[in-house]
Motif scaffolding. Structure first.
Motif, mmCIF file in Angstrom:
data_model
loop_
_atom_site.group_PDB
_atom_site.id
_atom_site.type_symbol
_atom_site.label_atom_id
_atom_site.label_comp_id
_atom_site.label_asym_id
_atom_site.label_seq_id
_atom_site.Cartn_x
_atom_site.Cartn_y
_atom_site.Cartn_z
ATOM 1 N N SER A 25 0.842 -1.182 0.000
ATOM 2 C CA SER A 25 0.000 0.000 0.000
ATOM 3 C C SER A 25 0.878 1.232 0.000
ATOM 4 N N LEU A 26 0.371 2.312 -0.583
ATOM 5 C CA LEU A 26 1.102 3.577 -0.571
ATOM 6 C C LEU A 26 1.173 4.159 0.832
ATOM 7 N N GLU A 27 0.292 3.729 1.729
ATOM 8 C CA GLU A 27 0.299 4.230 3.095
ATOM 9 C C GLU A 27 1.208 3.408 3.996
ATOM 10 N N GLU A 28 1.652 2.256 3.543
ATOM 11 C CA GLU A 28 2.531 1.409 4.333
ATOM 12 C C GLU A 28 3.985 1.663 3.952
ATOM 13 N N ILE A 29 4.871 1.343 4.882
ATOM 14 C CA ILE A 29 6.291 1.584 4.651
ATOM 15 C C ILE A 29 6.909 0.476 3.811
ATOM 16 N N ALA A 30 6.558 -0.762 4.134
ATOM 17 C CA ALA A 30 7.230 -1.896 3.498
ATOM 18 C C ALA A 30 6.206 -2.902 2.977
ATOM 19 N N TYR A 31 6.660 -3.719 2.051
ATOM 20 C CA TYR A 31 5.873 -4.823 1.497
ATOM 21 C C TYR A 31 5.742 -5.886 2.589
ATOM 22 N N ARG A 32 4.515 -6.382 2.822
ATOM 23 C CA ARG A 32 4.266 -7.285 3.939
ATOM 24 C C ARG A 32 3.642 -8.587 3.469
ATOM 25 N N ALA A 33 3.994 -9.667 4.158
ATOM 26 C CA ALA A 33 3.426 -10.983 3.888
ATOM 27 C C ALA A 33 2.952 -11.601 5.192
ATOM 28 N N ASN A 34 1.769 -12.188 5.171
ATOM 29 C CA ASN A 34 1.232 -12.952 6.290
ATOM 30 C C ASN A 34 1.133 -14.412 5.849
ATOM 31 N N ILE A 35 1.805 -15.294 6.569
ATOM 32 C CA ILE A 35 1.890 -16.702 6.191
ATOM 33 C C ILE A 35 1.332 -17.539 7.342
ATOM 34 N N ARG A 36 0.411 -18.435 7.016
ATOM 35 C CA ARG A 36 -0.149 -19.353 8.005
ATOM 36 C C ARG A 36 0.380 -20.751 7.714
ATOM 37 N N LEU A 37 1.121 -21.297 8.677
ATOM 38 C CA LEU A 37 1.775 -22.591 8.507
ATOM 39 C C LEU A 37 1.149 -23.625 9.430
ATOM 40 N N THR A 38 1.093 -24.858 8.954
ATOM 41 C CA THR A 38 0.705 -25.987 9.788
ATOM 42 C C THR A 38 1.948 -26.531 10.480
ATOM 43 N N VAL A 39 1.886 -26.676 11.791
ATOM 44 C CA VAL A 39 3.036 -27.155 12.554
ATOM 45 C C VAL A 39 3.032 -28.690 12.546
ATOM 46 N N ILE A 149 15.244 7.712 8.358
ATOM 47 C CA ILE A 149 15.733 7.788 6.969
ATOM 48 C C ILE A 149 14.560 7.751 5.991
ATOM 49 N N PHE A 150 13.551 6.947 6.317
ATOM 50 C CA PHE A 150 12.394 6.826 5.431
ATOM 51 C C PHE A 150 11.667 8.164 5.291
ATOM 52 N N SER A 151 11.501 8.902 6.409
ATOM 53 C CA SER A 151 10.824 10.195 6.325
ATOM 54 C C SER A 151 11.655 11.210 5.534
ATOM 55 N N MET A 152 12.982 11.127 5.607
ATOM 56 C CA MET A 152 13.831 11.999 4.785
ATOM 57 C C MET A 152 13.611 11.731 3.301
ATOM 58 N N ILE A 153 13.569 10.448 2.948
ATOM 59 C CA ILE A 153 13.370 10.082 1.540
ATOM 60 C C ILE A 153 12.010 10.565 1.053
ATOM 61 N N LEU A 154 10.964 10.345 1.866
ATOM 62 C CA LEU A 154 9.625 10.768 1.458
ATOM 63 C C LEU A 154 9.547 12.280 1.307
ATOM 64 N N GLY A 164 6.690 19.365 -10.100
ATOM 65 C CA GLY A 164 6.386 18.881 -11.443
ATOM 66 C C GLY A 164 7.060 17.583 -11.826
ATOM 67 N N GLY A 165 7.755 16.956 -10.912
ATOM 68 C CA GLY A 165 8.413 15.687 -11.224
ATOM 69 C C GLY A 165 7.477 14.498 -11.091
ATOM 70 N N GLU A 166 8.034 13.324 -11.335
ATOM 71 C CA GLU A 166 7.259 12.096 -11.248
ATOM 72 C C GLU A 166 7.138 11.646 -9.787
ATOM 73 N N LEU A 167 6.172 10.760 -9.555
ATOM 74 C CA LEU A 167 5.979 10.182 -8.233
ATOM 75 C C LEU A 167 6.783 8.895 -8.118
ATOM 76 N N TYR A 168 7.562 8.780 -7.056
ATOM 77 C CA TYR A 168 8.398 7.597 -6.832
ATOM 78 C C TYR A 168 8.146 7.060 -5.420
ATOM 79 N N ARG A 169 8.557 5.804 -5.259
ATOM 80 C CA ARG A 169 8.443 5.160 -3.958
ATOM 81 C C ARG A 169 9.679 4.283 -3.746
#
Length: 313
Positions: A25-39, A149-154, A164-169
């Motif tokens: 999401s554009l509102e989230e900082i990082a790409y996230r994964a939720n994994i459900r494993l059988t033990v 550092i993330f807030s500096m980049i943003l 007038g530049g492009e949008l980056y993430r």
């Protein structure tokens, strides 16, 4: 699409994965994964901080591709139920998350681009860099106070877009940190059919309604406080009138009713003083000033009683 989950580069957990959810999401900082494993017996120990990656075969392709790599295990939660056995829920993020946990202070000169500043941040923190696009917009001089550092980049990317530049993430890839242009994906998929539709409604964003409720609460509290002050003032005026009438009586021993009236008034004032002193909300007015408290001082023998109104403590 088939998926593969690899822990520490050597444990393949794809057969134990019941469910995998990838969120970006554009509102989230990082790409996230939720994994459900059988033990099951033989499952290696999984702990926060371990390296993990998720691969899959994209639609229309035949080979595996990285979906989340490099990533790390951020959170583990196990659960056991009588009917379905034990499960392990794993939350993983790509390493961009570290940018939000690291703080720095910088003085950035005038004339740099957002890509050049990103390279400067990465050099100071030993962050591997992939090929960076040319953002093209020269930025003004900036003093970066203590922040992540993330807030500096943003901040640099927002200034680029405002001029007038492009949008980056920022995005962490297997080759290192880079900037991804929003809307610049090579393949654009067209959704021809929908399997399900969901709707979400929330009170979040209703700030004005919440402020209205708080203002009403303040008004009710003010009205209640004004009523207490009015009752207190009426009691004081009533006691003062009684004291004024008492001054015209003969309170000497033997005078008819004088001693009894004075004793009764003194007893009432002792009770009133105890009541006012035990309730701080009645002792103090709006500005924290002490409310008048009645004080009865016994007069010398042969003289009339006097009633004094002062700021007792």
């Amino acid at each position: 699409m088939s998926y593969e989950v690899v822990l520490d580069g050597k444990y393949y957990l794809g057969d134990l994965a019941e469910e995998i959810t990838l969120e970006d999401s554009l509102e989230e900082i990082a790409y996230r994964a939720n994994i459900r494993l059988t033990v099951r017996p033989g499952l290696p120990a999984i702990a926060p901080g371990q390296e993990i990656r998720i691969s899959g075969v994209p639609h229309g392709s035949t080979g595996m591709a990285y979906l989340l790599h490099p990533a790390l295990v951020w959170e583990c939660e196990s659960e056991r139920s009588a009917g379905s056995g034990k499960h392990l829920n794993v939350t993983a993020y790509d390493r961009t998350l570290y940018l939000s946990k690291s703080e720095d202070e910088r003085l950035m000169p005038d004339g740099q681009t957002a890509a050049e500043r990103l390279a400067s941040y990465a050099s100071g923190w030993n962050i591997p860099l992939a090929a960076l696009p040319d953002t093209g917009i020269k930025l003004k001089r900036s003093v970066k106070r203590s922040q992540s550092i993330f807030s500096m980049i943003l901040e640099d990317l927002k200034e680029t877009a405002s001029k007038g530049g492009e949008l980056y993430r920022p995005r962490m890839t297997p080759n290192g940190l880079t900037l991804v242009k929003l809307g610049g994906n090579d393949k654009v998929w067209q959704l021809e059919s929908l399997e399900s539709v969901s709707q979400k409604r929330t009170l979040e964003g209703g700030r004005h309604a919440g402020e209205g409720a708080r203002q009403r609460g303040k008004r009710d509290e003010a009205v209640s406080g004004a009523g207490d002050r009015q009752r207190r003032d009426r009691e004081i005026r009533h006691a003062a009138k009684g004291a004024a009438g008492l001054r015209h009586r003969d309170a000497r021993p033997g005078a008819q009713g004088g001693g009894a009236a004075a004793a009764g008034l003194a007893g009432n004032d002792v009770g009133n003083r105890a009541r006012y002193q035990s309730d701080p909300s009645r002792r103090f007015g709006r500005a924290g000033r002490a409310a008048p408290v009645r004080d009865i001082r016994p007069a010398p023998a042969g003289r009339a009683w006097t009633y004094a109104v002062g700021a007792g403590s």
